[in-house]
Design an enzyme around this catalytic site. Structure first.
Site: not given
Ligand SMILES: *Cc1c(COP(=O)(O)O)cnc(C)c1O
Length: 383
Positions: A184-186
């Site tokens: 879910t991280k950038t």
């Protein structure tokens, strides 16, 4: 029926897929040439000759960084209560104790004015978290660290790319900075993390400990001129190495980091413009020309809102919009609360925020029509 809008979604392109297939075809699946390349390109991304150590998660990266900095039993590490449990659990892995500090209600970052009061003779380090991709007040943190001779390890799980006073997070004078490439991280590799440090001895220790305490990594083991079967175990290490499959994703995700940030910023700007005037508080903004990664877009419902936070999330879900809560502060979780006898009233801002915060969907593949649906759902629920 409109499809459900998730609160996060990775953005994987053909380049990532081709690179993963290339690794699969090459026969080299685990730590190898792609991981080395990702490490090198990460230091190029930061624009400096700095040590980069790829690992299989930010959790392992934080663990290794603190271990390499000598944190051990009886030590205390100051961090924020408004974070994911990984930030604090690694301190427990080392037999040390996290000491939680309340947040600034506007930024959700650690309240730097409360750090000094949390320092004891046992304090060895501070782990600030750049919540949502908005940098902490690092000047204040680095000053108090210097005054009390404390290490600083930045939890930069949300902070690619984030700048502080014009410098990318990772380039400040902290002892180490740790990034996450969780799904879910950038910048996402599914699972993965990176340690960045300016101390060669910290890097050396982390490299050894990430792979069973073996003093050379797998890449060297199979390409060095020494007999290929020879290696030495110098410590009881961990199994924290990054795979070349993950690195294949990371190489291309990193190339897009600025583009992805621009897309996120555009989504955040549109939310800001269309949600203002509602009974809610918009996310804090950077003070000058700095950049926030916009990993999260967190609104805080005002006390005048006609629904509670829980009802708000239920009603958005009923309208096909997925929201989340970042975070349930650590002082409210049974383990942390009971182990350290933490009380809600000791963290007034984090406790107050927790009841009212909502993470709205933000991901680079979100279409304008999808964002319109989110905005309309928020407006309907609050007016
Ligand atoms: C995601 C996250 C972590 C852990 O990252 P992993 O790569 O999943 O181990 C640590 N700290 C914060 C603030 C996070 O959001």
């Amino acid at each position: 029926m409109n499809k459900f809008i998730p609160f996060a979604l990775p953005d994987i392109g053909e380049e990532e897929i081709r690179e993963v297939v290339d690794s699969l075809s090459s026969g080299w699946l685990t730590t190898g040439p792609k991981t080395k390349r990702f490490e090198k390109e990460f230091s190029e991304f930061l624009g400096q000759d700095i040590e980069t150590i790829a690992v299989n998660s930010a959790t392992s990266g934080l663990h290794l960084a603190l271990e390499a900095l000598g944190i051990g039993p009886g030590d205390e590490v100051i961090t924020t209560t408004h974070t994911f449990t990984a930030t604090a659990e690694v301190v427990r892995y080392l037999g040390a104790d996290p000491v939680f500090v309340d947040i600034n209600l506007a930024t959700f970052n650690i309240d730097t004015t409360k750090i000094e009061a949390a320092i004891t003779p046992r304090t060895k380090a501070i782990v600030p978290v750049h919540f949502g991709g908005l940098a902490c007040d690092m000047q204040a943190i680095l000053e108090v660290a210097q005054k009390y001779n404390l290490k600083v390890v930045e939890d930069a799980a949300h902070a690619i790319p984030t700048t502080y006073q014009g410098q990318l997070i990772g380039n400040l004078s902290s002892d180490a900075t740790v990034y996450s490439f969780y799904a879910t991280k950038t910048v996402a590799t599914g699972e993965g993390g990176m340690i960045v440090t300016r101390h060669p001895e910290v890097a050396k220790r982390a490299r050894i400990m990430r792979l069973h305490g073996i003093n050379r990594d797998a890449f060297d083991r199979y390409t060095s001129t020494k007999p290929s079967w020879h290696y030495e175990v110098v410590a009881p290490g961990f199994k924290y190495n990054m795979t070349d499959i993950a690195a294949s994703l990371g190489i291309h995700q990193l190339k897009k980091a600025w583009l992805l940030q621009k897309k996120r910023a555009a989504i955040a700007n549109r939310y800001d413009a269309e949600l203002k005037g509602l009974p809610l508080h918009l996310p804090a903004k950077v003070v000058n020309d700095d950049i926030q990664s916009w990993h999260l877009y967190v609104i805080r419902l005002d006390d005048s809102a006609k629904v509670s936070r829980n009802t708000f999330i239920e009603q958005l879900a009923a309208k096909g919009v997925g929201c989340s809560v970042h975070y349930i502060p650590l002082h409210l979780h049974p383990y942390w609360r009971d182990t350290y006898k933490l009380r809600s009233e000791d963290f007034p801002c984090a406790s107050y925020a927790y009841e009212r915060i909502v993470s709205l969907p933000i991901y680079t593949k979100m279409t304008p029509a999808e964002q319109t649906r989110v905005i309309e759902a928020v407006k309907k629920t609050l007016t």
